[in-house]
Design a protein around this motif. Structure first.
Motif, PDB file in Angstrom:
ATOM      1  N   UNK A   1      22.289  58.689  35.679  1.00 14.69           N
ATOM      2  CA  UNK A   1      22.239  58.351  34.262  1.00 14.69           C
ATOM      3  C   UNK A   1      23.603  58.705  33.684  1.00 14.69           C
ATOM      4  N   UNK A   2      24.252  57.705  33.117  1.00 16.56           N
ATOM      5  CA  UNK A   2      25.610  57.847  32.608  1.00 16.56           C
ATOM      6  C   UNK A   2      25.603  57.991  31.089  1.00 16.56           C
ATOM      7  N   UNK A   3      26.486  58.865  30.605  1.00 14.82           N
ATOM      8  CA  UNK A   3      26.612  59.143  29.179  1.00 14.82           C
ATOM      9  C   UNK A   3      28.094  59.188  28.828  1.00 14.82           C
ATOM     10  N   UNK A   4      28.457  58.595  27.708  1.00 17.46           N
ATOM     11  CA  UNK A   4      29.837  58.706  27.233  1.00 17.46           C
ATOM     12  C   UNK A   4      29.938  60.028  26.479  1.00 17.46           C
ATOM     13  N   UNK A   5      30.686  60.943  27.045  1.00 15.81           N
ATOM     14  CA  UNK A   5      30.776  62.292  26.493  1.00 15.81           C
ATOM     15  C   UNK A   5      31.887  62.425  25.456  1.00 15.81           C
ATOM     16  N   UNK A   6      32.976  61.670  25.666  1.00 17.13           N
ATOM     17  CA  UNK A   6      34.117  61.836  24.762  1.00 17.13           C
ATOM     18  C   UNK A   6      34.969  60.574  24.777  1.00 17.13           C
ATOM     19  N   UNK A   7      35.485  60.224  23.616  1.00 16.88           N
ATOM     20  CA  UNK A   7      36.501  59.179  23.484  1.00 16.88           C
ATOM     21  C   UNK A   7      37.564  59.747  22.555  1.00 16.88           C
ATOM     22  N   UNK A   8      38.797  59.784  23.040  1.00 15.79           N
ATOM     23  CA  UNK A   8      39.895  60.227  22.189  1.00 15.79           C
ATOM     24  C   UNK A   8      41.012  59.199  22.286  1.00 15.79           C
ATOM     25  N   UNK A   9      41.881  59.221  21.305  1.00 15.48           N
ATOM     26  CA  UNK A   9      43.036  58.321  21.289  1.00 15.48           C
ATOM     27  C   UNK A   9      44.281  59.165  21.048  1.00 15.48           C
TER      28      UNK A   9
END
Length: 148
Positions: A106-114
């Motif tokens: 089961x995959x989860x997007x934990x963080x998105x940064x720019x």
């Protein structure tokens, strides 16, 4: 175009069960040069207390890639895979992966940064048996290069 930060926390559906085979473990071990007998010989693995051959620590990449593919191919997230670099990979084990395991991710997007015109996406993939027993957690960071 920056990735949408509202995707942080998004969880994708579980993958189809993956049957871990003895020969797949052996092939992977040979491919990465892992010579420990526990990766190749069931008796050597049993002598260490395992029910069958033990996968090398990076073996879960084989099955977590299917889970990460859901994120990569999500048109709403908008990752341009032609601009992707692999930034990081790590694993935290509850127990080793062994031949005979039937595993689901089961995959989860934990963080998105720019930063600096580039996006960094960290996914966390929980790997467990079809009976729900936790096995390993895998994190992967992708760098999505910005337009030049």
């Amino acid at each position: 175009m920056s990735l949408d930060h509202s995707f942080i926390g998004r969880t994708y559906p579980p993958t189809a069960p993956y049957q871990v085979g003895r020969e797949k473990i052996r092939e992977f071990a040979r491919a990465i040069g892992a010579t420990d007998p526990a990766h190749h010989d069931p008796e050597a693995a049993r002598a260490l207390g395992h029910p069958d051959v033990v996968a090398p620590p990076t073996f879960p990449i084989v099955l977590t890639m299917a889970a990460n593919q859901q994120m990569i191919e999500d048109p709403d997230l908008g990752i341009d895979y032609s601009r992707v670099l692999h930034g990081d990979q790590r694993f935290a084990y509850t127990r080793p992966v062994v031949a005979g395991d039937e595993l689901v991710c089961v995959n989860n997007i934990e963080e998105i940064t720019s930063r600096g015109g580039h996006d960094f996406v960290t996914s966390r993939t929980e790997v467990h048996t079809t009976a729900g027993e936790p096995v390993v957690t895998a994190w992967m960071k992708l760098v999505v290069r910005g337009e030049a």
